[in-house]
Scaffold this motif. Structure first.
Motif, short mmCIF file in Angstrom:
data_model
loop_
_atom_site.label_atom_id
_atom_site.label_comp_id
_atom_site.label_asym_id
_atom_site.label_seq_id
_atom_site.Cartn_x
_atom_site.Cartn_y
_atom_site.Cartn_z
N ALA A 1 0.85 -1.19 0.00
CA ALA A 1 0.00 0.00 0.00
C ALA A 1 0.88 1.24 0.00
N SER A 2 0.59 2.17 -0.87
CA SER A 2 1.35 3.41 -0.95
C SER A 2 1.00 4.33 0.21
N ILE A 3 2.02 5.03 0.73
CA ILE A 3 1.82 6.00 1.80
C ILE A 3 1.62 7.36 1.14
N PRO A 4 0.47 7.99 1.32
CA PRO A 4 0.22 9.28 0.67
C PRO A 4 1.19 10.36 1.13
N GLY A 5 1.36 11.35 0.29
CA GLY A 5 2.19 12.48 0.66
C GLY A 5 3.62 12.30 0.22
N GLN A 6 4.47 12.03 1.18
CA GLN A 6 5.91 11.93 0.92
C GLN A 6 6.27 10.71 0.08
N GLY A 7 5.39 9.73 0.06
CA GLY A 7 5.66 8.51 -0.70
C GLY A 7 6.07 7.38 0.21
N GLY A 8 6.65 6.35 -0.36
CA GLY A 8 6.99 5.16 0.41
C GLY A 8 5.86 4.16 0.30
N GLU A 9 6.11 2.99 0.84
CA GLU A 9 5.17 1.89 0.68
C GLU A 9 5.18 1.00 1.91
N LEU A 10 4.00 0.56 2.29
CA LEU A 10 3.87 -0.43 3.35
C LEU A 10 3.70 -1.80 2.74
N ARG A 11 4.24 -2.81 3.42
CA ARG A 11 4.13 -4.19 2.97
C ARG A 11 3.38 -5.00 4.02
N LEU A 12 2.42 -5.80 3.60
CA LEU A 12 1.73 -6.73 4.48
C LEU A 12 2.23 -8.13 4.20
N LEU A 13 2.75 -8.78 5.24
CA LEU A 13 3.28 -10.13 5.10
C LEU A 13 2.51 -11.08 5.99
N GLN A 14 2.46 -12.35 5.59
CA GLN A 14 1.74 -13.37 6.34
C GLN A 14 2.57 -14.62 6.48
N ARG A 15 2.50 -15.23 7.69
CA ARG A 15 3.10 -16.52 7.96
C ARG A 15 2.10 -17.32 8.78
N ASN A 16 1.46 -18.30 8.16
CA ASN A 16 0.37 -19.02 8.80
C ASN A 16 -0.71 -18.03 9.23
N ASP A 17 -1.03 -17.93 10.54
CA ASP A 17 -2.05 -16.98 10.98
C ASP A 17 -1.43 -15.70 11.56
N GLU A 18 -0.16 -15.49 11.33
CA GLU A 18 0.55 -14.32 11.83
C GLU A 18 0.77 -13.31 10.70
N PHE A 19 0.53 -12.03 11.01
CA PHE A 19 0.72 -10.97 10.02
C PHE A 19 1.75 -9.97 10.52
N SER A 20 2.42 -9.34 9.57
CA SER A 20 3.43 -8.33 9.87
C SER A 20 3.28 -7.18 8.88
N ILE A 21 3.42 -5.95 9.37
CA ILE A 21 3.43 -4.78 8.49
C ILE A 21 4.81 -4.16 8.57
N ARG A 22 5.41 -3.89 7.41
CA ARG A 22 6.75 -3.35 7.34
C ARG A 22 6.80 -2.21 6.33
N ILE A 23 7.87 -1.43 6.41
CA ILE A 23 8.09 -0.37 5.44
C ILE A 23 9.01 -0.91 4.35
N ALA A 24 8.61 -0.77 3.12
CA ALA A 24 9.43 -1.26 2.01
C ALA A 24 10.80 -0.59 2.03
#
Length: 224
Positions: free
Chosen positions: A10-33
Motif C-alpha cells: 500500500a502506498s503512503i500518501p504524501g511523501q511517498g513510500g510503501e507499506l508491505r503486508l506479510l503473512q506466515r500461517n495466521d501471523e501478520f506483519s506490516i513493514r516499510i518497504a
C-alpha cells in the motif's frame, strides 16, 4: 518454520513510500518497504491494547462518549477501545493509508476481531492532524499511534502532530476533562517537556509489547 510471504502493498500518501503486508500461517506483519524490521505484528500488540485501555477507562462511564484513534494499524487499539466503551459511544479512527483499512476489512481483521464491523466505529481516511483541527471540543479521549512516536519514521509530515502546534490542536480537540494518550516505541524526555509547555499534566507509563510483562518496552504518555 514457515517464512513470511508478502501478500499486499500500500502506498503512503504524501511523501511517498510503501507499506508491505506479510503473512506466515495466521501471523501478520506490516513493514516499510526498503527498511529492516517491522512496524507491527499480530503477535505483539500488548502496548496497543494498553493505549486504548489507559485512555478509555477514564471516559468509559460518560454518556455518548466520543473517542478518536489516530492510526488504525492492525486494529488492536480500536478493538480494545470498543471493549472498554459503552454501547452509546462512538470510536472515530483516522487512517492515512487506504490500503491499511482494506487489509483490516480482509483477512488481517480476524486477529483483532474485525472491529471495523462494529456499528460504533467510524472510519475517516486522511491525516489525523486535519481531523483535530476540524473538530475543536469533539472528543473525550484521543489516542495517537501514528508512526513510531515523536520521532517520525514513515512520514516527515507526522512531525507536525508532535510539535507544539500539533499538541495544542489535540488539546483544543478534547472535551472538558478529556485525555490524550500517545504511543511511542521509546522514551523521549524532550517530548514530555513539550507536552508540559503546552499546558498538559503528564504521566508516562511503560508497557510491554507482549503480555504479560514480556517483550520490548514501549511508552505511553497520558496528558490532560
Amino acid at each position: 518454520m514457515a517464512k513470511f510471504e508478502e501478500i499486499a502493498t500500500a502506498s503512503i500518501p504524501g511523501q511517498g513510500g510503501e507499506l508491505r503486508l506479510l503473512q506466515r500461517n495466521d501471523e501478520f506483519s506490516i513493514r516499510i518497504a526498503g527498511k529492516s524490521g517491522e512496524l507491527m505484528n499480530t503477535r505483539l500488540h500488548g502496548s496497543e491494547d494498553a493505549l486504548a485501555e489507559l485512555a478509555c477507562r477514564r471516559v468509559a462511564e460518560r454518556i455518548e462518549a466520543r473517542v478518536l484513534i489516530g492510526g488504525l494499524g492492525m486494529g488492536f487499539t480500536l478493538a480494545n477501545a470498543l471493549a472498554c466503551l459503552a454501547q452509546d459511544a462512538t470510536a472515530v479512527v483516522a487512517e492515512l493509508v487506504p490500503g491499511v483499512v482494506e487489509w483490516n476489512r480482509g483477512p488481517l481483521g480476524a486477529a483483532a476481531g474485525y472491529p471495523l464491523k462494529d456499528p460504533r466505529t467510524q472510519v475517516r481516511l486522511g491525516d489525523v492532524g486535519e481531523l483535530l483541527r476540524q473538530e475543536p471540543g469533539g472528543f473525550d479521549a484521543i489516542m495517537l499511534d501514528v508512526d513510531n512516536g515523536p520521532e517520525g519514521l514513515t512520514r516527515r509530515e507526522n512531525d507536525w502532530l508532535y510539535s507544539p502546534k500539533g499538541l495544542a490542536a489535540a488539546q483544543a480537540a478534547l472535551r472538558p476533562d478529556g485525555i490524550l494518550a500517545i504511543w511511542s516505541a521509546g522514551q523521549d524526555p524532550a517530548f514530555t517537556d513539550r507536552l508540559k509547555r503546552v499546558g498538559f499534566v503528564v504521566e508516562e507509563v511503560m508497557v510491554r509489547a507482549h503480555r504479560p510483562g514480556k517483550g520490548a518496552k514501549h511508552w505511553i504518555w497520558l496528558a490532560w
